[in-house]
Scaffold this motif. Structure first.
Motif, PDB file in Angstrom:
ATOM      1  N   LEU A  86       0.302  -0.102   4.664  1.00 19.22           N
ATOM      2  CA  LEU A  86      -0.417  -0.890   3.664  1.00 19.22           C
ATOM      3  C   LEU A  86      -1.587  -1.668   4.263  1.00 19.22           C
ATOM      4  CD1 LEU A  86       2.477  -2.346   1.448  1.00 19.22           C
ATOM      5  CD2 LEU A  86       1.000  -0.399   0.956  1.00 19.22           C
ATOM      6  N   THR A  87      -1.547  -1.938   5.572  1.00 18.47           N
ATOM      7  CA  THR A  87      -2.630  -2.702   6.224  1.00 18.47           C
ATOM      8  C   THR A  87      -3.399  -1.857   7.238  1.00 18.47           C
ATOM      9  OG1 THR A  87      -1.052  -3.508   7.892  1.00 18.47           O
ATOM     10  CG2 THR A  87      -1.402  -4.885   5.939  1.00 18.47           C
ATOM     11  N   SER A  88      -3.177  -0.529   7.190  1.00 23.23           N
ATOM     12  CA  SER A  88      -3.783   0.337   8.217  1.00 23.23           C
ATOM     13  C   SER A  88      -5.212   0.758   7.902  1.00 23.23           C
ATOM     14  CB  SER A  88      -2.921   1.591   8.403  1.00 23.23           C
ATOM     15  OG  SER A  88      -2.936   2.366   7.198  1.00 23.23           O
ATOM     16  N   GLY A  89      -5.656   0.527   6.668  1.00 18.85           N
ATOM     17  CA  GLY A  89      -7.011   0.919   6.294  1.00 18.85           C
ATOM     18  C   GLY A  89      -7.150   2.355   5.837  1.00 18.85           C
ATOM     19  N   VAL A  90      -6.018   3.091   5.669  1.00 24.57           N
ATOM     20  CA  VAL A  90      -6.090   4.481   5.220  1.00 24.57           C
ATOM     21  C   VAL A  90      -6.410   4.529   3.732  1.00 24.57           C
ATOM     22  CG1 VAL A  90      -4.524   5.323   6.985  1.00 24.57           C
ATOM     23  CG2 VAL A  90      -3.602   4.568   4.771  1.00 24.57           C
ATOM     24  N   ARG A  91      -6.990   5.639   3.309  1.00 25.61           N
ATOM     25  CA  ARG A  91      -7.322   5.823   1.884  1.00 25.61           C
ATOM     26  C   ARG A  91      -6.074   6.131   1.072  1.00 25.61           C
ATOM     27  NH1 ARG A  91     -11.274  10.747  -0.205  1.00 25.61           N
ATOM     28  NH2 ARG A  91     -10.858  10.530  -2.428  1.00 25.61           N
ATOM     29  N   THR A  92      -5.180   6.922   1.659  1.00 22.74           N
ATOM     30  CA  THR A  92      -3.918   7.286   1.026  1.00 22.74           C
ATOM     31  C   THR A  92      -2.860   7.366   2.112  1.00 22.74           C
ATOM     32  OG1 THR A  92      -2.695   9.037  -0.133  1.00 22.74           O
ATOM     33  CG2 THR A  92      -4.617   9.715   1.131  1.00 22.74           C
ATOM     34  N   VAL A  93      -1.628   7.018   1.753  1.00 23.38           N
ATOM     35  CA  VAL A  93      -0.553   7.055   2.746  1.00 23.38           C
ATOM     36  C   VAL A  93       0.093   8.437   2.823  1.00 23.38           C
ATOM     37  CG1 VAL A  93      -0.084   4.615   2.355  1.00 23.38           C
ATOM     38  CG2 VAL A  93       1.267   6.325   1.123  1.00 23.38           C
ATOM     39  N   ARG A  94      -0.349   9.384   2.015  1.00 20.14           N
ATOM     40  CA  ARG A  94       0.309  10.687   1.924  1.00 20.14           C
ATOM     41  C   ARG A  94       0.407  11.423   3.265  1.00 20.14           C
ATOM     42  NH1 ARG A  94       1.717  13.598  -2.317  1.00 20.14           N
ATOM     43  NH2 ARG A  94       0.442  12.321  -3.706  1.00 20.14           N
ATOM     44  N   PRO A  95      -0.721  11.669   3.964  1.00 16.89           N
ATOM     45  CA  PRO A  95      -0.608  12.435   5.223  1.00 16.89           C
ATOM     46  C   PRO A  95       0.323  11.773   6.236  1.00 16.89           C
ATOM     47  CG  PRO A  95      -2.898  12.268   4.523  1.00 16.89           C
ATOM     48  CD  PRO A  95      -2.119  11.326   3.672  1.00 16.89           C
ATOM     49  N   ALA A  96       0.182  10.463   6.398  1.00 14.59           N
ATOM     50  CA  ALA A  96       1.011   9.764   7.385  1.00 14.59           C
ATOM     51  C   ALA A  96       2.485   9.805   6.993  1.00 14.59           C
ATOM     52  CB  ALA A  96       0.533   8.317   7.522  1.00 14.59           C
ATOM     53  N   LEU A  97       2.776   9.671   5.698  1.00 14.64           N
ATOM     54  CA  LEU A  97       4.167   9.709   5.244  1.00 14.64           C
ATOM     55  C   LEU A  97       4.788  11.086   5.443  1.00 14.64           C
ATOM     56  CD1 LEU A  97       4.769   7.756   1.905  1.00 14.64           C
ATOM     57  CD2 LEU A  97       5.767   7.363   4.156  1.00 14.64           C
ATOM     58  N   MET A  98       4.012  12.130   5.167  1.00 14.96           N
ATOM     59  CA  MET A  98       4.547  13.487   5.334  1.00 14.96           C
ATOM     60  C   MET A  98       4.815  13.777   6.808  1.00 14.96           C
ATOM     61  SD  MET A  98       2.391  15.609   2.440  1.00 14.96           S
ATOM     62  CE  MET A  98       3.439  17.066   2.564  1.00 14.96           C
TER      63      MET A  98
END
Length: 765
Positions: free
Chosen positions: A742-754
């Motif tokens: 939530l504080t990483s600055g990514v546009r979407t958490v999808r790639p990191a979560l997968m």
């Protein structure tokens, strides 16, 4: 029509139409050239209708060409041409609609053609000349006197135009409309549509209905034609009674009410009267049915209300059935029988027609039209048949017998697949069946994470039949029962006793598992023809309009009836009630007061009451997040409706083809928004869950759990995959990862979560 000639009444309109048809028949049978025939036709129509101008425009090479006229300048014949959509004539042809104007020049689509000399004439009426559901020309009349034409005059023109269509087609005067003849394709094609009933199916294309050919349009003896229609109506009603009596789905359900509504149309005396009126004008029985059906189609094109449009589809289905009976052309695919696994192809389909098919062979249905609220979809869902809709022109891309691979879940239909595509599909189908078997084996296992956190996994429902999925899928209850479905499939406002019966049946079927009833969410794009509001007519943004709780608080009589039905049905049990589309806390307060007042009324009347009432709200409007400190003390639970919430947050209609992929449910904006809501609920000790489509996707569901959600209400088909994901998941590390993202600055958490799920061995399906 000049001032000295009175307008037609119903009798003179029918008589004029009949006389015109008789005279036209003689003209077209004469041995003269086509142009001479049309010149005579406009004279006949003009004389019989006392019209100062009568003109015929025909579609040639994509343009509407003035072919014959009485009253306009003859030099304009074959010179004046209009594109589809251009001018009044072009608008009529493009929209397949009738125009009736007392002042033609005042219409926004009016286009002046100086060569015609039409500036002398004020009033204008035009009807499309329709052949095989396509406009191939326009028949128009004009008068100097400004006045609207009477309905009986318009009907006379429409009757003449219908017969004229066949006559001019036989004379070879019109184009074969593009797409009218089937294009026999041979290559592989992949198409998409509207997902109506989820599932997969493999079968060969079978066309539901061959076109009925009307060979004779002008009646020789109207009384004989009338008796033919009476006989056909009697036979059709016997068929409908037999089918509705034989329909078997295992348990009673709302599809039964659908069929009863459909049956009501079959016995509609108004429809029969309109057909008889068309016979009075000189048409044969077949032509009269088609004449009324053409008018129905024109009305359907002008109807914005999706529910009313679906009812019109039911009427057209019956008209097709009646036409086949009266013409003796009874051959549908159902009558001839299915000889192999079949994907049925149709422009549209009525619920009774679907019931005629062998369910063992019918593997799927593809419709050129169709909608989520159509009666046939409710019946198909009860039958377990996958359906794809809005597949325009699909009938012209297929040959009878073509192999079709249908995957509604992936919104993918493959026509004439290659061997490798067929093998891949069969493997996926087998894998899906294997996975389903694996999920079925987990049915009695709880949705518990590896570190012992229990998740409530509930299902969304709206039909009585859907309740069976709670036990079949091993769900914990119904987290969203959409009570409006009963209103949508009914021809009239459901009475309290009928509502109460449904709610009691649902509670009985659920047993000791909870059922959360959402109060009726109608209005907006779910308008009911029997419950209209002037405030909602013509709404530009119906999803954000006068609907759901807003409408119910205004029409408090409707909500009071529903409240009493729910309270009576839940006697002796815990009643869970949830209010949709709340924007401000005072709306929740008003809704609770209304329910409490009905509980007090029933108590005075000595009714047995629920043992407890749990009140909840749906958070769909983003504004509600700013006043949670005022709202949450009023609630026993909160449910987040992610479908509406997401489109409101992004100002993006999820149904818009160009916007559907523009937002991601796992975007950082949505994740932060939901995180804020969960933390507020935890602080106020109010249980919070999700009851939208988002929770039914394994990756999205995992993200929601990582934010602290402990209740998901999803489609029955999603229970197995989501439960498998939950049981393979360790929740504590996921919560840490979500807060980091939530504080990483990514546009979407999808790639990191997968990536995280793959590393941790989480089963995402």
């Amino acid at each position: 029509m000049n001032a000295s000639v009175p307008p037609l009444n119903a009798l003179t309109a029918a008589a004029s139409a009949r006389k015109i048809l008789q005279r036209l028949h003689d003209v077209m049978a004469a041995r003269t050239n086509a142009q001479a025939k049309l010149n005579k036709v406009v004279e006949i129509i003009g004389e019989e209708l006392s019209s100062e101008v009568c003109s015929i425009y025909l579609l040639r090479e994509g343009l509407l060409e003035l072919f014959a006229t009485r009253g306009l300048n003859q030099d304009a014949v074959h010179v004046t041409k209009l594109a589809l959509g251009e001018g009044l004539v072009g608008t009529i042809a493009q929209n397949v609609e009738t125009l009736n104007l007392d002042e033609a020049a005042a219409h926004p689509d009016y286009a002046y053609r100086p060569e015609t000399g039409e500036e002398l004439f004020h009033s204008f009426a035009g009807v499309p000349i329709v052949r095989r559901e396509k406009a191939v020309g326009v028949l128009a009349v004009q008068h100097v006197e400004p006045r609207p034409y009477q309905e009986v005059e318009i009907e006379a023109l429409q009757t003449v135009a219908m017969v004229l269509a066949e006559l001019i087609a036989n004379a070879g005067l019109i184009d074969i409309h593009p797409g009218e003849e089937r294009r026999f394709e041979t290559g592989t094609g992949v198409v998409q549509g509207l997902q109506l009933v989820m599932g997969m199916g493999r079968g060969h294309a079978v066309f539901h209905q061959p076109r009925v050919t009307i060979e004779h349009t002008v009646a020789e003896d109207t009384e004989v034609e009338r008796q033919r229609v009476i006989s056909a109506f009697s036979k059709m009603r016997e068929q409908i009674d037999r089918m509705t009596g034989q329909a078997e789905f295992g348990v009673d359900g709302d599809h039964k009410e659908v069929l009863e509504t459909y049956k009501m149309f079959a016995y509609d005396e108004g429809w029969a009267r309109r057909i008889n009126e068309a016979i009075d004008s000189g048409l044969t029985a077949e032509a009269a049915i088609e004449r009324v059906q053409q008018r129905t189609r024109m009305r359907m094109r002008q109807i914005d209300d999706p529910l009313l449009r679906d009812r019109m589809h039911d009427l057209e289905d019956l008209a097709n059935r009646l036409l086949r009976i009266v013409s003796g052309q009874l051959g549908t695919a159902a009558q001839s029988g299915l000889r192999q696994d079949t994907i049925l192809i149709a422009r549209n389909l009525g619920p009774a027609e679907l019931l005629e098919y062998d369910r063992r062979r019918l593997k799927g249905v593809i419709l050129e039209e169709g909608s989520l609220t159509a009666h046939v979809i409710i019946v198909a869902r009860a039958m377990g048949i996958p359906v794809m809709g809005r597949m325009r022109d699909v009938r012209h891309q297929l040959n009878d017998g073509d192999l079709i691979l249908m995957d509604v879940t992936d919104n993918r239909v493959v026509i004439r697949p290659s061997v490798s595509m067929d093998e891949a599909f069969s493997a996926k189908l087998a894998m899906t069946q294997k996975k389903r078997a694996g999920y079925a084996a987990m049915r009695d296992l709880p949705a518990v994470t590896r570190d012992g956190i229990r998740i409530e996994l509930m299902v969304n429902a709206g039909l009585r039949d859907d309740v069976a999925s709670v036990d079949v899928m091993g769900a914990d209850g119904i987290g969203l029962f959409r009570t409006e479905f009963q209103f949508l499939v009914s021809a009239t406002l459901p009475q309290r006793e009928r509502q109460q019966r449904l709610y009691r049946d649902v509670l009985d079927a659920a047993g000791n598992k909870p059922v959360i009833f959402r109060t009726v969410d109608i209005g907006g794009d779910k308008a009911l023809p029997y419950l209209r509001s002037e405030d909602s007519d013509g709404e530009e943004n119906p999803a954000m309009g006068w609907r759901a709780l807003r409408l119910a608080l205004e029409r408090d009589g409707l909500m009071k009836v529903q409240a009493r039905a729910l309270l009576d049905a839940a006697a002796g049990r815990t009643l869970y009630v949830m209010f949709p589309l709340i924007s401000e806390p005072w709306e929740m307060e008003e809704a609770r007061k209304l329910f409490d007042s009905q509980r007090e009324l029933l108590a005075v009347q000595k009714h047995k009451l629920p043992s407890a009432i749990k009140y909840g709200a749906m958070l769909e409007v983003p504004a509600l997040a700013e006043v949670l400190d005022q709202l949450l003390p009023m609630l026993d639970f909160l449910s987040i409706g992610t479908n509406d919430l997401t489109q409101f947050l992004f100002a993006a209609d999820r149904a818009h083809p160009k916007l559907a992929e523009r937002y991601d449910w796992l975007s950082i904006a949505i994740m932060r928004f939901l995180d804020r809501i969960v933390k507020a609920c935890v602080e106020h000790k109010v249980p919070v869950g999700v009851c939208g489509e988002m929770g039914g996707r394994t990756t999205e569901a995992m993200a929601l759990l990582g934010l602290g959600m402990r209740r998901l209400s999803i489609t029955p088909a999603s229970v197995g995959p989501v439960k498998a994901m939950i049981r393979s998941l360790e929740l504590a590390p996921l919560e840490i990862e979500m807060q980091r993202l939530l504080t990483s600055g990514v546009r979407t958490v999808r790639p990191a979560l997968m990536d995280w799920a793959a590393e941790k061995g989480v089963e995402l399906g």
